[in-house]
Design a protein around this motif. Structure first.
Motif, short mmCIF file in Angstrom:
data_model
loop_
_atom_site.label_atom_id
_atom_site.label_comp_id
_atom_site.label_asym_id
_atom_site.label_seq_id
_atom_site.Cartn_x
_atom_site.Cartn_y
_atom_site.Cartn_z
N LEU A 188 -16.45 -55.36 61.75
CA LEU A 188 -15.81 -56.91 59.61
C LEU A 188 -14.05 -57.36 60.44
O LEU A 188 -13.80 -57.35 61.49
CB LEU A 188 -15.67 -55.31 59.26
CG LEU A 188 -14.39 -54.39 59.84
CD1 LEU A 188 -13.06 -54.37 59.96
CD2 LEU A 188 -15.09 -52.91 59.67
N THR A 189 -14.55 -58.56 59.18
CA THR A 189 -13.31 -58.80 59.25
C THR A 189 -12.00 -58.04 58.36
O THR A 189 -12.42 -57.09 57.81
CB THR A 189 -13.28 -60.23 58.38
OG1 THR A 189 -13.59 -59.62 56.93
CG2 THR A 189 -14.52 -60.86 59.10
N GLU A 238 -13.72 -55.05 65.51
CA GLU A 238 -15.19 -53.70 66.41
C GLU A 238 -14.94 -52.34 66.63
O GLU A 238 -14.03 -52.52 67.20
CB GLU A 238 -15.91 -54.99 67.72
CG GLU A 238 -16.42 -55.95 66.79
CD GLU A 238 -17.12 -56.95 67.48
OE1 GLU A 238 -18.68 -56.14 68.13
OE2 GLU A 238 -17.15 -57.96 67.44
N ARG A 273 -19.75 -57.11 58.60
CA ARG A 273 -20.82 -58.80 59.30
C ARG A 273 -21.53 -57.69 60.95
O ARG A 273 -22.55 -58.31 60.43
CB ARG A 273 -19.73 -59.37 59.90
CG ARG A 273 -18.64 -60.22 59.23
CD ARG A 273 -18.11 -60.85 59.60
NE ARG A 273 -18.29 -62.09 60.33
CZ ARG A 273 -18.02 -63.34 60.76
NH1 ARG A 273 -16.24 -63.15 61.28
NH2 ARG A 273 -18.55 -64.18 61.57
N HIS A 274 -21.27 -56.58 61.24
CA HIS A 274 -22.41 -55.92 61.67
C HIS A 274 -22.15 -54.69 61.63
O HIS A 274 -20.66 -53.79 61.58
CB HIS A 274 -21.88 -56.25 63.12
CG HIS A 274 -21.16 -57.68 64.02
ND1 HIS A 274 -23.18 -58.76 64.05
CD2 HIS A 274 -20.43 -58.66 63.93
CE1 HIS A 274 -22.17 -59.47 64.27
NE2 HIS A 274 -20.99 -59.54 64.18
N CYS A 275 -23.53 -54.23 61.84
CA CYS A 275 -23.28 -53.14 61.63
C CYS A 275 -24.67 -52.06 62.51
O CYS A 275 -26.33 -52.31 61.57
CB CYS A 275 -23.53 -51.97 59.89
SG CYS A 275 -23.68 -50.24 59.86
N THR A 295 -14.85 -58.05 55.37
CA THR A 295 -16.78 -57.71 54.66
C THR A 295 -16.84 -57.12 56.12
O THR A 295 -16.25 -57.54 57.27
CB THR A 295 -17.01 -59.50 54.84
OG1 THR A 295 -16.34 -59.76 53.81
CG2 THR A 295 -18.55 -58.85 54.52
N ARG A 321 -18.34 -55.45 50.61
CA ARG A 321 -16.69 -55.86 51.05
C ARG A 321 -16.12 -54.98 51.27
O ARG A 321 -16.78 -53.26 50.14
CB ARG A 321 -16.31 -56.66 50.29
CG ARG A 321 -16.06 -58.92 50.47
CD ARG A 321 -15.52 -59.48 49.59
NE ARG A 321 -14.60 -59.08 50.19
CZ ARG A 321 -13.54 -59.55 50.98
NH1 ARG A 321 -13.79 -60.40 52.24
NH2 ARG A 321 -12.37 -59.32 50.98
N TRP A 349 -10.25 -59.57 63.36
CA TRP A 349 -11.71 -58.96 63.59
C TRP A 349 -11.58 -58.25 63.70
O TRP A 349 -10.80 -57.42 65.58
CB TRP A 349 -12.83 -60.59 63.82
CG TRP A 349 -12.49 -61.40 63.62
CD1 TRP A 349 -13.60 -62.14 62.75
CD2 TRP A 349 -11.71 -62.72 63.71
NE1 TRP A 349 -13.32 -63.09 62.00
CE2 TRP A 349 -11.81 -63.34 62.96
CE3 TRP A 349 -10.60 -63.10 64.84
CZ2 TRP A 349 -11.55 -65.30 62.57
CZ3 TRP A 349 -10.51 -64.34 64.20
CH2 TRP A 349 -10.17 -65.22 63.60
N LEU A 403 -24.06 -53.35 55.46
CA LEU A 403 -24.11 -54.53 55.89
C LEU A 403 -23.77 -55.56 55.18
O LEU A 403 -24.19 -55.84 53.92
CB LEU A 403 -24.83 -55.25 56.76
CG LEU A 403 -25.64 -56.81 58.08
CD1 LEU A 403 -24.39 -56.50 58.75
CD2 LEU A 403 -26.85 -56.52 58.70
N GLY A 404 -22.92 -56.81 55.32
CA GLY A 404 -22.03 -58.08 53.70
C GLY A 404 -22.09 -57.31 52.79
O GLY A 404 -20.90 -58.13 51.98
#
Length: 213
Positions: free
Chosen positions: A90-91, A102, A80-82, A78, A68, A100, A65-66
């Motif tokens: 993630l982006t 998911e 962004r959610h895990c 990056t 790259r 984006w 998480l967070g």
């Protein structure tokens, strides 16, 4: 490697939806299918730096998480959610554009798990030209890679550089492109526009030519 093309095409659910992202028109492309494995094993295959290259692409970076990540020769971004073992977000940064992605995982009956991938992008000239197949076909090849990784773990991974030239590879790409055209129609795209975009998508992935507009 012989593949059951019709079964593989039929195993994938495909949907397209319209929405807004950051105040701009966007489209979400979602594809899903189930696998004969546990959610925990599927999550490990989706998130493990050691396993991702077995079904997708080599990856580097900080896979947490967070952090790259960078896919070899493709997108980076990056995380962004895990939320183990059900949600990864993630982006997807490639060619100067940001979209984006998911991934959502869940149980899908006894001994099976479901993986759904949603790729959301702002509406652009690229979307108007290729439609949902631009990302849908690529992710569908990833879902094929996942099946082969889970069911034939000791066999070599498909060669991404030549797969589109094989009989089964071309059939899968053409069939997937057409299916994404139908998904676009179901979402309200004019049928002629959807079919033309699907033909351009198939030509892009196979290296064939398509008649000019």
């Amino acid at each position: 490697m012989d593949l059951d093309v019709e079964r593989l095409l039929g195993a994938v659910e495909r949907t397209v939806s319209s929405l807004e992202r950051d105040g701009q028109a966007a489209r979400a492309v979602t594809l899903a299918r189930s696998y004969a494995t546990t959610v925990e094993d599927l999550w490990d295959a989706v998130t493990s730096a050691e396993r991702i290259p077995r079904w997708f692409l080599p990856v580097s970076g900080r896979l947490e998480l967070g952090g790259r990540y960078q896919l070899e020769g493709n997108a980076g971004g990056t995380i962004r959610h895990c939320e183990r073992p059900s949600h990864l977000g993630l982006t997807w940064e490639f060619g100067g554009d940001v979209s984006w992605v998911e991934a959502r995982l869940c149980n899908d009956g006894t001994g099976r798990s479901r993986l759904a991938i949603t790729h959301t992008a702002l509406v652009s000239d690229h979307w108007h030209k290729f439609g949902p197949g631009a990302v849908g076909v690529g992710w569908e090849m990833g879902l094929l890679g996942m099946e082969l990784h889970l069911t034939r773990p000791n066999e070599p991974k498909l060669d991404g550089a030549t797969f589109h030239t094989t009989r089964d590879g071309k059939a899968l790409i053409v069939g997937s492109s057409a299916a994404w055209g139908r998904a676009a129609e179901a979402a309200g795209t004019d049928p002629d526009v959807a079919r033309a975009a699907a033909q351009r998508t198939a030509a892009f992935y196979t290296g064939d030519t398509v008649a000019p507009d």
